[in-house]
Design an enzyme around this catalytic site. Structure first.
Site, PDB file in Angstrom:
ATOM      1  N   ASP A  61      44.648  54.121  36.024  1.00 58.69           N
ATOM      2  CA  ASP A  61      45.452  53.087  36.681  1.00 58.69           C
ATOM      3  C   ASP A  61      44.790  51.734  36.402  1.00 58.69           C
ATOM      4  O   ASP A  61      44.493  50.967  37.321  1.00 58.69           O
ATOM      5  CB  ASP A  61      45.578  53.358  38.184  1.00 58.69           C
ATOM      6  CG  ASP A  61      46.496  52.339  38.882  1.00 58.69           C
ATOM      7  OD1 ASP A  61      47.208  51.598  38.170  1.00 58.69           O
ATOM      8  OD2 ASP A  61      46.478  52.278  40.119  1.00 58.69           O
ATOM      9  N   ASN A 103      41.168  51.366  49.313  1.00 57.82           N
ATOM     10  CA  ASN A 103      42.099  52.353  49.879  1.00 57.82           C
ATOM     11  C   ASN A 103      41.811  53.748  49.335  1.00 57.82           C
ATOM     12  O   ASN A 103      42.049  54.740  50.008  1.00 57.82           O
ATOM     13  CB  ASN A 103      43.543  51.972  49.540  1.00 57.82           C
ATOM     14  CG  ASN A 103      44.525  52.994  50.054  1.00 57.82           C
ATOM     15  OD1 ASN A 103      44.703  53.141  51.262  1.00 57.82           O
ATOM     16  ND2 ASN A 103      45.122  53.764  49.152  1.00 57.82           N
ATOM     17  N   HIS A 104      41.338  53.776  48.078  1.00 57.88           N
ATOM     18  CA  HIS A 104      41.147  55.068  47.406  1.00 57.88           C
ATOM     19  C   HIS A 104      40.038  54.936  46.371  1.00 57.88           C
ATOM     20  O   HIS A 104      39.636  53.819  46.028  1.00 57.88           O
ATOM     21  CB  HIS A 104      42.442  55.491  46.706  1.00 57.88           C
ATOM     22  CG  HIS A 104      43.076  54.388  45.905  1.00 57.88           C
ATOM     23  ND1 HIS A 104      44.015  53.522  46.430  1.00 57.88           N
ATOM     24  CD2 HIS A 104      42.873  53.958  44.638  1.00 57.88           C
ATOM     25  CE1 HIS A 104      44.372  52.637  45.520  1.00 57.88           C
ATOM     26  NE2 HIS A 104      43.685  52.869  44.421  1.00 57.88           N
ATOM     27  N   GLN A 169      44.043  59.411  42.637  1.00 59.18           N
ATOM     28  CA  GLN A 169      43.463  58.369  43.503  1.00 59.18           C
ATOM     29  C   GLN A 169      43.445  58.835  44.957  1.00 59.18           C
ATOM     30  O   GLN A 169      44.249  58.385  45.780  1.00 59.18           O
ATOM     31  CB  GLN A 169      44.278  57.077  43.383  1.00 59.18           C
ATOM     32  CG  GLN A 169      44.148  56.407  42.014  1.00 59.18           C
ATOM     33  CD  GLN A 169      45.193  55.333  41.788  1.00 59.18           C
ATOM     34  OE1 GLN A 169      46.371  55.540  42.088  1.00 59.18           O
ATOM     35  NE2 GLN A 169      44.778  54.197  41.265  1.00 59.18           N
ATOM     36  N   ARG A 199      39.389  40.093  46.315  1.00 63.37           N
ATOM     37  CA  ARG A 199      40.778  40.494  46.533  1.00 63.37           C
ATOM     38  C   ARG A 199      40.702  41.946  46.972  1.00 63.37           C
ATOM     39  O   ARG A 199      40.148  42.794  46.262  1.00 63.37           O
ATOM     40  CB  ARG A 199      41.585  40.396  45.247  1.00 63.37           C
ATOM     41  CG  ARG A 199      42.957  41.088  45.333  1.00 63.37           C
ATOM     42  CD  ARG A 199      43.527  41.300  43.947  1.00 63.37           C
ATOM     43  NE  ARG A 199      44.857  41.870  43.947  1.00 63.37           N
ATOM     44  CZ  ARG A 199      45.132  43.181  43.860  1.00 63.37           C
ATOM     45  NH1 ARG A 199      44.155  44.069  43.800  1.00 63.37           N
ATOM     46  NH2 ARG A 199      46.381  43.608  43.841  1.00 63.37           N
ATOM     47  N   ASP A 201      42.378  45.186  47.404  1.00 58.54           N
ATOM     48  CA  ASP A 201      43.546  45.909  46.909  1.00 58.54           C
ATOM     49  C   ASP A 201      44.155  46.765  48.023  1.00 58.54           C
ATOM     50  O   ASP A 201      43.426  47.343  48.846  1.00 58.54           O
ATOM     51  CB  ASP A 201      43.096  46.827  45.758  1.00 58.54           C
ATOM     52  CG  ASP A 201      44.245  47.522  45.071  1.00 58.54           C
ATOM     53  OD1 ASP A 201      45.016  46.832  44.393  1.00 58.54           O
ATOM     54  OD2 ASP A 201      44.374  48.755  45.213  1.00 58.54           O
ATOM     55  N   GLU A 248      45.793  41.947  49.500  1.00 55.65           N
ATOM     56  CA  GLU A 248      47.034  42.368  48.868  1.00 55.65           C
ATOM     57  C   GLU A 248      47.730  43.262  49.882  1.00 55.65           C
ATOM     58  O   GLU A 248      47.401  44.438  50.018  1.00 55.65           O
ATOM     59  CB  GLU A 248      46.762  43.149  47.578  1.00 55.65           C
ATOM     60  CG  GLU A 248      48.031  43.383  46.804  1.00 55.65           C
ATOM     61  CD  GLU A 248      48.204  44.784  46.242  1.00 55.65           C
ATOM     62  OE1 GLU A 248      49.145  44.979  45.470  1.00 55.65           O
ATOM     63  OE2 GLU A 248      47.440  45.706  46.591  1.00 55.65           O
ATOM     64  N   HIS A 313      50.081  41.228  37.579  1.00 56.49           N
ATOM     65  CA  HIS A 313      49.847  42.256  36.561  1.00 56.49           C
ATOM     66  C   HIS A 313      50.603  43.547  36.860  1.00 56.49           C
ATOM     67  O   HIS A 313      50.461  44.519  36.131  1.00 56.49           O
ATOM     68  CB  HIS A 313      48.341  42.551  36.494  1.00 56.49           C
ATOM     69  CG  HIS A 313      47.848  43.104  37.784  1.00 56.49           C
ATOM     70  ND1 HIS A 313      47.733  42.319  38.928  1.00 56.49           N
ATOM     71  CD2 HIS A 313      47.491  44.356  38.157  1.00 56.49           C
ATOM     72  CE1 HIS A 313      47.323  43.078  39.926  1.00 56.49           C
ATOM     73  NE2 HIS A 313      47.164  44.311  39.492  1.00 56.49           N
ATOM     74  N   ASP A 314      51.352  43.595  37.949  1.00 54.76           N
ATOM     75  CA  ASP A 314      52.143  44.777  38.303  1.00 54.76           C
ATOM     76  C   ASP A 314      53.607  44.533  37.948  1.00 54.76           C
ATOM     77  O   ASP A 314      53.935  43.574  37.269  1.00 54.76           O
ATOM     78  CB  ASP A 314      51.992  45.077  39.802  1.00 54.76           C
ATOM     79  CG  ASP A 314      50.597  45.593  40.135  1.00 54.76           C
ATOM     80  OD1 ASP A 314      50.017  46.311  39.300  1.00 54.76           O
ATOM     81  OD2 ASP A 314      50.082  45.270  41.224  1.00 54.76           O
TER      82      ASP A 314
END
Ligand code: NOJ
Length: 548
Positions: A61, A103-104, A169, A199, A201, A248, A313-314
């Site tokens: 990812d 988060n992961h 993840q 940042r 995530d 984010e 970037h997404d």
């Protein structure tokens, strides 16, 4: 002296080291290569860079699957190279925000390896497990095209583990105090290496109920969870008082102020609501989405700040648009082959593709962006109008190498093209021999020069950060004016989104002799008490005057 923190009106440049500049010819960008381009960023006028994940990772990812929080992927350089990058960035007056994914982890992270191998190990509780997925807490997976749900079976553990993103993840159990302590250590470590902030995530998924005991998201749950971000802020500020935490958090508008924790959690958060509406408004040549965005956004001025942006970037996520506009944007902005739609919510296209390559439209979008109160994030390559490569999988389409000049690989790398992390765009109207930094540098009409002029105009206009902001009524649905009042000056930033000429008369209660043109090609004529903006297609003009 200003009592404002640097991040309250910063221009932040988002880059991925892997695709920015390769110094050693192996086809992968690296920190040494990024150091070579700091002069470019300085000239562009940015206050900070946000570097996307550069840690050891299986890269399933794009690096948002971290296998080790304490190192640099050796294809990108070493820890010493990171420190050198941060030092040299600081010499240019540029701060360094790194991306942290809490988060992961990757399933290749040692924590997960140990967790799955031994249920008795302390690492087991770093993640969330169940033997009864049918009864376990359910929610939709964030990558619905690729994952059926949020529980996957792990053969080694003989149990299911929880993951809101890809199956590789696994979500961290951030309710576990031991995990929290690990995360705080990671924050301290990178500040020590020279980072100026983070940042964070997936801040929204971090607070979601996780695991088999979780119920629904309610105020109680939120009330407890925010402590995590408050503690992160305390940890970070104890190390470096002006460090920044940027969330984010792509949550519903009515929940967004929550992430600021009454001024004690995140300093900043990305403005996904404005992003969807702003980029849409400029594309469809109508200003109603801007008004709507401002209506549905909470007032957060006392607790934190927004980071506005046009693209990242997404995928360009459209979920914040009202249903009809969502459906419209899905069709209107699609590529010819209908190949850009992803995750049932957005387009994997760059800004230039969304606007059919229209440089004037890209420029007026930047003028609108850079004249909004708050901070701004620019996506690397958008300042020269780079396009996407839809032949690449998933969101890699918008992650091709930076196009520096018309030499092989666009000056990104001396490697053979097939050895580059992603291929440079070498066909069509966005090919590197047509769209590159060298060709635009020095041409005052180029997109790069215009974006540079806007960044510098914003710096020269303290009104944007400090003034009272409002939007005077306009006669045309395609014109938009931002007005700022600050210490006796008035700044007007006028924009025409139409494909035709528009005239707009706006009150301007300033001394006509004091009026100064700040930036933009749009014309104007000032009369007592008002100004007439004379704007060709996609023109913009910023004017400042001394208040009467
Ligand atoms: C948000 C990042 O921007 C995206 O690229 C990533 O895939 C997800 N978080 C998961 O980490």
């Amino acid at each position: 002296m200003s009592d404002r923190a640097w991040y309250e009106d910063a221009t932040i440049y988002s880059l991925d080291v892997k695709t920015f500049n390769d110094s050693d010819g192996d086809g992968w960008g690296d920190f040494t290569g990024a150091i070579e381009r700091l002069g470019y960023l300085d000239e562009l006028g940015v206050d900070a860079v946000w570097i996307r994940p550069f840690y050891p990772s299986p890269l399933r990812d794009n690096g948002y699957d971290v296998a080790d929080y304490y190192a640099v992927d050796d294809r990108l350089g070493s820890l010493a190279d990171f420190r050198e990058f941060a030092d040299q960035a600081h010499e240019h007056g540029i701060r360094v925000i790194t991306d942290l994914v809490f988060n992961h982890t990757s399933n290749e992270h040692e924590w997960f390896q140990r967790a799955r191998e031994d249920p008795e190990s302390e690492y087991h509780d770093y993640y969330l497990w169940t033997s009864h997925p049918e009864d376990a807490h359910q929610r939709g997976n964030i990558f619905p095209e690729y994952e059926d749900g949020v529980w996957s079976y792990d053969e080694v553990a003989g149990k299911h583990y929880f993951h809101q993103f890809y199956g590789h993840q696994p979500d961290l159990n951030v309710a576990n105090p031991v995990v929290r302590a690990e995360l705080y250590d990671v924050l301290r470590f990178w500040l020590d290496q020279g980072a100026d902030g983070f940042r964070i995530d997936a801040a929204h998924p971090m607070l979601m109920p996780k695991g088999h005991n979780a119920t629904t998201l309610d105020e109680t749950e939120l009330g407890e969870s925010i402590e995590l971000f408050k503690e992160m802020r305390r940890v970070v500020e104890a190390e470096q008082s002006d460090a920044v935490l940027l969330a984010e958090a792509d949550d519903e508008p009515e929940h967004l102020d929550y992430y600021f924790g009454d001024g004690e959690a995140f300093n900043l958060q990305f403005n996904f609501v404005m992003n969807a509406h702003l980029t849409y408004a400029v594309g469809v040549k109508d200003t109603w989405p801007l008004q709507r965005a401002e209506e549905i956004l909470p007032d957060v001025s006392d607790v934190g700040g927004w980071v506005n942006f046009l693209r990242n970037h997404d995928e360009w996520n459209l979920l914040k648009l009202p249903e009809e506009a969502f459906q419209h944007a899905r069709e209107y902005f699609a590529d010819d082959a209908g190949d850009s739609w992803i995750f049932e919510r957005g387009h994997r296209l760059r800004l230039a593709d969304l606007y059919g390559g229209d440089r004037d439209r890209i420029a007026v979008a930047h003028s609108l962006l850079l004249s909004l109160p708050g901070s701004v994030a620019l996506q690397s390559g958008d300042e020269i109008g780079m396009g996407a490569d839809l032949s690449l999988p998933e969101r890699e389409a918008v992650r091709t190498p930076m196009q520096w000049d018309d030499s092989p690989n666009g000056g990104f790398s001396a490697a053979a093209p097939e050895d580059c992390y992603n291929p440079v765009v070498d066909e069509g109207e966005y090919a590197y021999d047509r769209v590159n930094v060298a060709a635009q540098r020095g041409d005052p009409d180029s997109l790069l020069s215009r974006v540079e002029a806007l960044v510098s105009a914003r710096d020269a206009c303290p009104e944007i950060a400090r003034g009272d902001y409002r939007t005077p009524d306009c006669d045309h649905k395609e014109t938009r004016v931002h007005r700022f009042d600050h210490e006796g000056t008035v700044l007007l930033c006028a924009h025409n989104l139409a494909d035709e000429y528009r005239e707009e008369i706006v009150g301007f209660d300033v001394d006509p002799d004091s009026v100064e043109h700040v930036v933009g090609d749009g014309g104007h004529s000032v009369a007592e008490g008002g100004v007439t903006f004379e704007l060709d297609a996609c023109d913009y003009a910023w004017l400042r005057g001394e208040k009467r």
